[in-house]
Design a protein around this motif. Structure first.
Motif, mmCIF file in Angstrom:
data_model
loop_
_atom_site.group_PDB
_atom_site.id
_atom_site.type_symbol
_atom_site.label_atom_id
_atom_site.label_comp_id
_atom_site.label_asym_id
_atom_site.label_seq_id
_atom_site.Cartn_x
_atom_site.Cartn_y
_atom_site.Cartn_z
ATOM 1 N N GLU A 32 0.828 -1.217 0.000
ATOM 2 C CA GLU A 32 0.000 0.000 0.000
ATOM 3 C C GLU A 32 0.855 1.257 0.000
ATOM 4 O O GLU A 32 0.572 2.217 -0.737
ATOM 5 C CB GLU A 32 -0.935 -0.016 1.215
ATOM 6 C CG GLU A 32 -2.062 -1.034 1.096
ATOM 7 C CD GLU A 32 -2.690 -1.377 2.427
ATOM 8 O OE1 GLU A 32 -2.339 -0.723 3.450
ATOM 9 O OE2 GLU A 32 -3.532 -2.308 2.475
ATOM 10 N N MET A 33 1.915 1.269 0.812
ATOM 11 C CA MET A 33 2.762 2.459 0.875
ATOM 12 C C MET A 33 3.566 2.625 -0.410
ATOM 13 O O MET A 33 3.801 3.758 -0.861
ATOM 14 C CB MET A 33 3.692 2.384 2.090
ATOM 15 C CG MET A 33 2.950 2.551 3.405
ATOM 16 S SD MET A 33 4.050 2.735 4.818
ATOM 17 C CE MET A 33 4.926 1.180 4.737
ATOM 18 N N THR A 34 3.979 1.519 -1.008
ATOM 19 C CA THR A 34 4.697 1.591 -2.284
ATOM 20 C C THR A 34 3.787 2.168 -3.364
ATOM 21 O O THR A 34 4.181 3.068 -4.110
ATOM 22 C CB THR A 34 5.185 0.186 -2.703
ATOM 23 O OG1 THR A 34 6.059 -0.334 -1.694
ATOM 24 C CG2 THR A 34 5.923 0.235 -4.030
ATOM 25 N N ALA A 35 2.571 1.665 -3.431
ATOM 26 C CA ALA A 35 1.635 2.117 -4.460
ATOM 27 C C ALA A 35 1.212 3.570 -4.251
ATOM 28 O O ALA A 35 0.912 4.279 -5.215
ATOM 29 C CB ALA A 35 0.406 1.214 -4.476
ATOM 30 N N ALA A 36 1.204 4.022 -2.998
ATOM 31 C CA ALA A 36 0.756 5.384 -2.690
ATOM 32 C C ALA A 36 1.831 6.429 -2.975
ATOM 33 O O ALA A 36 1.526 7.618 -3.115
ATOM 34 C CB ALA A 36 0.323 5.472 -1.230
ATOM 35 N N ALA A 37 3.091 6.008 -3.057
ATOM 36 C CA ALA A 37 4.174 6.968 -3.294
ATOM 37 C C ALA A 37 4.036 7.569 -4.695
ATOM 38 O O ALA A 37 3.771 6.856 -5.663
ATOM 39 C CB ALA A 37 5.527 6.285 -3.144
ATOM 40 N N GLU A 38 4.226 8.882 -4.786
ATOM 41 C CA GLU A 38 4.121 9.559 -6.079
ATOM 42 C C GLU A 38 4.905 10.856 -6.022
ATOM 43 O O GLU A 38 4.809 11.611 -5.051
ATOM 44 C CB GLU A 38 2.650 9.819 -6.433
ATOM 45 C CG GLU A 38 2.458 10.421 -7.807
ATOM 46 C CD GLU A 38 0.992 10.448 -8.232
ATOM 47 O OE1 GLU A 38 0.688 11.143 -9.226
ATOM 48 O OE2 GLU A 38 0.159 9.795 -7.577
ATOM 49 N N VAL A 39 5.680 11.122 -7.061
ATOM 50 C CA VAL A 39 6.470 12.350 -7.154
ATOM 51 C C VAL A 39 6.308 12.909 -8.565
ATOM 52 O O VAL A 39 6.704 12.266 -9.544
ATOM 53 C CB VAL A 39 7.968 12.081 -6.865
ATOM 54 C CG1 VAL A 39 8.768 13.363 -7.004
ATOM 55 C CG2 VAL A 39 8.152 11.486 -5.474
ATOM 56 N N ASP A 40 5.694 14.073 -8.669
ATOM 57 C CA ASP A 40 5.487 14.719 -9.976
ATOM 58 C C ASP A 40 4.833 13.778 -10.977
ATOM 59 O O ASP A 40 5.220 13.720 -12.161
ATOM 60 C CB ASP A 40 6.816 15.241 -10.537
ATOM 61 C CG ASP A 40 7.436 16.318 -9.659
ATOM 62 O OD1 ASP A 40 6.676 17.039 -8.980
ATOM 63 O OD2 ASP A 40 8.674 16.426 -9.640
ATOM 64 N N GLY A 41 3.872 13.007 -10.498
ATOM 65 C CA GLY A 41 3.132 12.110 -11.375
ATOM 66 C C GLY A 41 3.804 10.775 -11.639
ATOM 67 O O GLY A 41 3.235 9.917 -12.332
ATOM 68 N N ILE A 42 5.013 10.573 -11.095
ATOM 69 C CA ILE A 42 5.748 9.320 -11.300
ATOM 70 C C ILE A 42 5.570 8.433 -10.072
ATOM 71 O O ILE A 42 5.656 8.901 -8.932
ATOM 72 C CB ILE A 42 7.244 9.594 -11.544
ATOM 73 C CG1 ILE A 42 7.418 10.457 -12.791
ATOM 74 C CG2 ILE A 42 8.022 8.282 -11.689
ATOM 75 C CD1 ILE A 42 8.831 10.974 -12.992
ATOM 76 N N LYS A 43 5.318 7.149 -10.310
ATOM 77 C CA LYS A 43 5.092 6.197 -9.232
ATOM 78 C C LYS A 43 6.070 5.029 -9.352
ATOM 79 O O LYS A 43 6.764 4.895 -10.356
ATOM 80 C CB LYS A 43 3.646 5.677 -9.286
ATOM 81 C CG LYS A 43 2.599 6.783 -9.150
ATOM 82 C CD LYS A 43 1.183 6.278 -9.375
ATOM 83 C CE LYS A 43 0.668 5.453 -8.225
ATOM 84 N NZ LYS A 43 0.372 6.265 -7.020
ATOM 85 N N PHE A 44 6.144 4.211 -8.331
ATOM 86 C CA PHE A 44 6.930 2.983 -8.415
ATOM 87 C C PHE A 44 6.315 2.084 -9.487
ATOM 88 O O PHE A 44 5.089 1.986 -9.611
ATOM 89 C CB PHE A 44 6.923 2.230 -7.080
ATOM 90 C CG PHE A 44 7.894 2.744 -6.056
ATOM 91 C CD1 PHE A 44 9.257 2.496 -6.166
ATOM 92 C CD2 PHE A 44 7.434 3.488 -4.967
ATOM 93 C CE1 PHE A 44 10.150 2.955 -5.215
ATOM 94 C CE2 PHE A 44 8.330 3.957 -4.006
ATOM 95 C CZ PHE A 44 9.693 3.694 -4.131
ATOM 96 N N ASP A 45 7.182 1.393 -10.229
ATOM 97 C CA ASP A 45 6.715 0.454 -11.243
ATOM 98 C C ASP A 45 6.447 -0.926 -10.663
ATOM 99 O O ASP A 45 5.673 -1.698 -11.226
ATOM 100 C CB ASP A 45 7.747 0.322 -12.363
ATOM 101 C CG ASP A 45 7.975 1.640 -13.089
ATOM 102 O OD1 ASP A 45 7.004 2.171 -13.668
ATOM 103 O OD2 ASP A 45 9.113 2.141 -13.078
ATOM 104 N N GLY A 46 7.131 -1.250 -9.561
ATOM 105 C CA GLY A 46 6.968 -2.600 -9.043
ATOM 106 C C GLY A 46 7.650 -2.805 -7.714
ATOM 107 O O GLY A 46 8.121 -1.859 -7.077
ATOM 108 N N VAL A 47 7.695 -4.073 -7.305
ATOM 109 C CA VAL A 47 8.347 -4.462 -6.048
ATOM 110 C C VAL A 47 9.248 -5.671 -6.304
ATOM 111 O O VAL A 47 8.987 -6.487 -7.186
ATOM 112 C CB VAL A 47 7.316 -4.828 -4.956
ATOM 113 C CG1 VAL A 47 6.611 -3.591 -4.437
ATOM 114 C CG2 VAL A 47 6.314 -5.870 -5.450
ATOM 115 N N ASP A 48 10.315 -5.758 -5.524
ATOM 116 C CA ASP A 48 11.103 -6.977 -5.421
ATOM 117 C C ASP A 48 10.659 -7.689 -4.143
ATOM 118 O O ASP A 48 10.452 -7.041 -3.107
ATOM 119 C CB ASP A 48 12.599 -6.661 -5.370
ATOM 120 C CG ASP A 48 13.159 -6.289 -6.744
ATOM 121 O OD1 ASP A 48 12.370 -6.131 -7.691
ATOM 122 O OD2 ASP A 48 14.398 -6.152 -6.856
#
Length: 342
Positions: free
Chosen positions: A35-51
């Motif tokens: 949830e915290m990974t998916a919620a992160a956002e900077v200038d419209g850019i988000k994480f693509d995935g998780v290891d």
């Protein structure tokens, strides 16, 4: 707007587990990490995935195929992909008994099968299986030549199993693992394995300690009284280590380190992961990632399709703060701006 679409930007799930437990803080749940990974956002850019760390209590390595598919569905529901997987090999130390080594190889096989189901699902299209020797530098030092051969033999058997699944194995460059506790020992071990599907996982925090010779003073590169303000000497040292290990590097962790060691439990005397914004961090993270992502001529290697942030052993109060993950994402974006591609 970011110009580069590669490498993909991943977060790790295992900081919610590593260093947690009965003698520390409780683990952070897998759902919370997603949830915290998916919620992160900077200038419209988000994480693509998780290891993923294939580790209890987040994930049961003995999950059925249907259970693995449910995990994949959950990850995909957050708009995330899966990259590299951490095999839970610590119950089978390479420098233990014959049965221990069989356990090691079997854990790699189970991890490869886990990855196969994720690939068939469609949530995973890149990444490797991470391993280490699961043995201490002290144990290794009792017979450096013989023990390097033993680690390599076990890795070789694991590679042969992984090849059946079309997987590559990446040995983690961390000073708490025997046979990979120095940059020179790491190269020796990789060469001894002699398989096309073995490689190196570089972590910027751990590999910085290679320069300082913790657990291997004979392979120290920086002088004993090193002044961290001496950027030229640090750059030359980073070049020496990356020139030796970059050709092997197939998985990469962006991280920060303050030049000291830290550890709990089996992770003794290991790299102190710092927050991306830590003023005591010794690395110019975005710049220094280039030593790994570019060859000696400055050309991008494009040796892997994603990079991952690794930050273990932070307090839960830090890890459950959304700003922490936004700051980390900001750092990864800077790395991709400097060393990315389309």
């Amino acid at each position: 707007m970011q110009n580069n679409s590669f490498p993909k930007l991943h977060n790790a799930t295992w900081p919610g587990i590593v260093g947690k437990g009965p003698d520390s803080e409780p683990p952070i749940s897998f759902d919370t990490m997603l949830e915290m990974t998916a919620a992160a956002e900077v200038d419209g850019i988000k994480f693509d995935g998780v290891d993923l760390g294939l580790l209890d209590p987040h994930i049961n390595i003995d999950s059925s195929d249907d259970e693995i598919k449910r995990i994949a569905d959950k990850i995909a529901s957050h708009g995330l992909k899966v990259g590299s997987l951490v095999a839970p090999i610590w119950g089978g130390p390479t420098l233990g008994s014959d049965d221990d080594r069989k356990t090691f190889v079997e854990m790699v096989r189970k991890s490869c099968h886990f990855g196969k189901v994720l690939r068939a699902h469609g949530v995973r299209s890149y990444g490797v299986i991470r391993i280490d020797s699961a043995s201490s530098p002290e144990e290794w030092a009792k017979d450096p030549v013989g023990n390097t051969k033993l680690v390599a033999k076990t890795f070789r058997e694991a590679c042969d199993v992984a090849a059946d699944y079309d997987e590559k194995l990446a040995a983690e460059g961390e000073i708490c693992w025997g046979g990979m506790h120095s940059w020179k020992s790491m190269v020796d071990t990789l060469e001894a394995v002699d398989r096309p599907n073995i490689g190196f996982q570089a972590d910027m925090s751990h590999t910085l300690l290679y320069l300082l010779g913790y657990n291997a003073p004979e392979h120290r590169i920086l002088p004993q009284d090193f002044d961290w303000n001496d950027r030229q000497t640090l750059t030359e040292a980073l070049k020496k280590v990356t020139d030796a290990l970059r050709p092997w590097t197939i998985d990469f962790h962006v991280a920060q380190n303050d030049g000291t060691v830290h550890g709990t439990g089996s992770h003794d005397k290991t790299g102190r992961h710092c927050l991306a914004t830590d003023p005591n961090g010794k690395l110019d993270v975005a710049n220094d990632a280039g030593f790994w992502l570019r060859n000696e001529n400055g050309t991008l290697t494009k040796a892997f399709e994603h990079i991952c942030w690794d930050g273990c052993m932070f307090d839960n109060a830090v890890l459950t703060k959304q700003q922490t993950w936004n700051d980390i994402l900001t750092t990864l974006i800077k790395v991709r701006e400097l060393h990315g591609w389309n």
